[in-house]
Design an enzyme around this catalytic site. Structure first.
Site, PDB file in Angstrom:
ATOM      1  N   HIS A   1       0.858  -1.191   0.000  1.00  0.00           N
ATOM      2  CA  HIS A   1       0.000   0.000   0.000  1.00  0.00           C
ATOM      3  C   HIS A   1       0.892   1.240   0.000  1.00  0.00           C
ATOM      4  O   HIS A   1       1.944   1.263   0.628  1.00  0.00           O
ATOM      5  CB  HIS A   1      -0.917  -0.014   1.231  1.00  0.00           C
ATOM      6  CG  HIS A   1      -1.995   1.021   1.146  1.00  0.00           C
ATOM      7  ND1 HIS A   1      -1.764   2.349   1.418  1.00  0.00           N
ATOM      8  CD2 HIS A   1      -3.301   0.933   0.785  1.00  0.00           C
ATOM      9  CE1 HIS A   1      -2.890   3.028   1.239  1.00  0.00           C
ATOM     10  NE2 HIS A   1      -3.833   2.191   0.858  1.00  0.00           N
TER      11      HIS A   1
ATOM     12  N   GLU B   1      -3.425   2.087  -7.462  1.00  0.00           N
ATOM     13  CA  GLU B   1      -3.889   3.150  -6.564  1.00  0.00           C
ATOM     14  C   GLU B   1      -3.010   4.385  -6.743  1.00  0.00           C
ATOM     15  O   GLU B   1      -1.933   4.479  -6.126  1.00  0.00           O
ATOM     16  CB  GLU B   1      -3.795   2.693  -5.110  1.00  0.00           C
ATOM     17  CG  GLU B   1      -4.730   1.559  -4.761  1.00  0.00           C
ATOM     18  CD  GLU B   1      -5.162   1.669  -3.311  1.00  0.00           C
ATOM     19  OE1 GLU B   1      -6.357   1.790  -3.085  1.00  0.00           O
ATOM     20  OE2 GLU B   1      -4.293   1.659  -2.421  1.00  0.00           O
TER      21      GLU B   1
HETATM   22  O1  LIG Z   1      -6.512   2.970   1.844  1.00  0.00           O
HETATM   23  C1  LIG Z   1      -7.433   2.738   1.116  1.00  0.00           C
HETATM   24  C2  LIG Z   1      -7.335   2.845  -0.312  1.00  0.00           C
HETATM   25  O2  LIG Z   1      -6.018   3.146  -0.566  1.00  0.00           O
HETATM   26  C3  LIG Z   1      -8.240   3.862  -0.945  1.00  0.00           C
HETATM   27  O3  LIG Z   1      -8.662   4.824  -0.030  1.00  0.00           O
HETATM   28  P1  LIG Z   1      -9.871   5.837  -0.388  1.00  0.00           P
HETATM   29  O4  LIG Z   1     -10.934   5.021  -1.051  1.00  0.00           O
HETATM   30  O5  LIG Z   1     -10.276   6.417   0.918  1.00  0.00           O
HETATM   31  O6  LIG Z   1      -9.282   6.852  -1.323  1.00  0.00           O
END
Ligand SMILES: O=C[C@H](O)COP(=O)(O)O
Length: 248
Positions: free
Chosen positions: A90, A160
């Site tokens: 992540h 992401e």
């Molecule tokens: O940590 C969670 C994911 O990286 C996406 O987060 P989010 O949907 O709040 O942008």
């Protein structure tokens, strides 16, 4: 469809989310696979309460066999708890805890070797996107995994973009599609056609109930990694967006 509750929650709050999920009517498992990823301390509780057709992921694990690594959680412990998935790489861990591409690759290889399935995150910062290096960045992140792994059947890639995580600035459907398509091409050219076709590439970064359908309709977007919205009932709408391609 991954619901990542990040470093959020209390016993009562997590129970409430699980109750909402347990009571939800969602498409069947052959249409959408739902994985819930709470912090380590809530894994056992969520496992005992969550409906059987939803699965569970840890948010991290150690890179090698467990032992004298105080504060880390080993792959063996997750296997012992009956946790089938782990999220690795992540961006918060890459950027705030200096996890390198190689370290994420090591973790991925070790987790797979012990039978865990891995959701491996890749993505560029705003500076990297603005300097035109998005594709080089995600390719380097994927390469570090590919150099350590020979079987891809238990890997899901999560694209992401760092600038979209928790910011409310979601990638446009075409921005997401472009990177997903390039990642699939990278898999094709560097690993093989079968892996490129069968590997799920999911998108994460400010996905919500309002934007999920348009994103889900993109040909190379195979699902979502949801942070903030997974703490709310709208996560159910996001899960249901998995049917968008079926009805197209
Ligand atoms: O940590 C969670 C994911 O990286 C996406 O987060 P989010 O949907 O709040 O942008």
């Amino acid at each position: 469809m991954i619901g990542l509750t990040t470093q959020n929650g209390t016993i009562e709050g997590v129970k409430k989310i699980v109750t909402t999920l347990n009571e939800a009517e969602v498409p069947s498992e052959d249409v959408v696979e739902v994985v819930v990823s709470p912090p380590f301390v809530f894994l056992s509780m969520v496992k005992s309460l969550l409906r059987n057709d939803f699965s569970i992921a840890a948010q991290n694990c150690w890179a090698r066999k467990g032992g004298a690594f105080t504060g880390e959680v080993s792959v063996e412990m997750l296997v012992n708890l009956g946790i089938p998935w782990v999220i690795l790489g992540h961006s918060e861990r890459r950027l705030l805890l200096n996890e390198s591409n190689e370290f994420v690759g090591d973790k991925t290889a070790y987790a797979l070797s012990q039978g865990l399935k891995v959701i491996a995150c890749v993505g560029e910062t705003l500076e990297q996107r603005e300097s035109g290096s998005t594709l080089a960045v995600v390719a380097a992140q994927a390469k570090a995994i590919a150099e350590r792994v020979s079987i891809w059947s238990n890997i899901v890639l999560a694209y992401e973009p760092v600038w979209a995580i928790g910011t409310g600035k979601v990638a446009t459907p075409s921005q997401a599609q472009e990177v997903h398509s390039e990642l699939r091409k990278w898999l094709h050219d560097n690993i093989g056609a079968e892996v490129a076709t069968s590997t799920r590439i999911i998108y994460g970064g400010s996905v919500n109930g309002a934007n999920c359908k348009e994103l889900a309709a993109q040909p190379d977007v195979d699902g979502f990694l949801v942070g903030g919205a997974s703490l709310k009932p709208e996560f159910i709408d996001i899960i249901k967006s998995a049917t968008v391609k079926q009805s197209a």
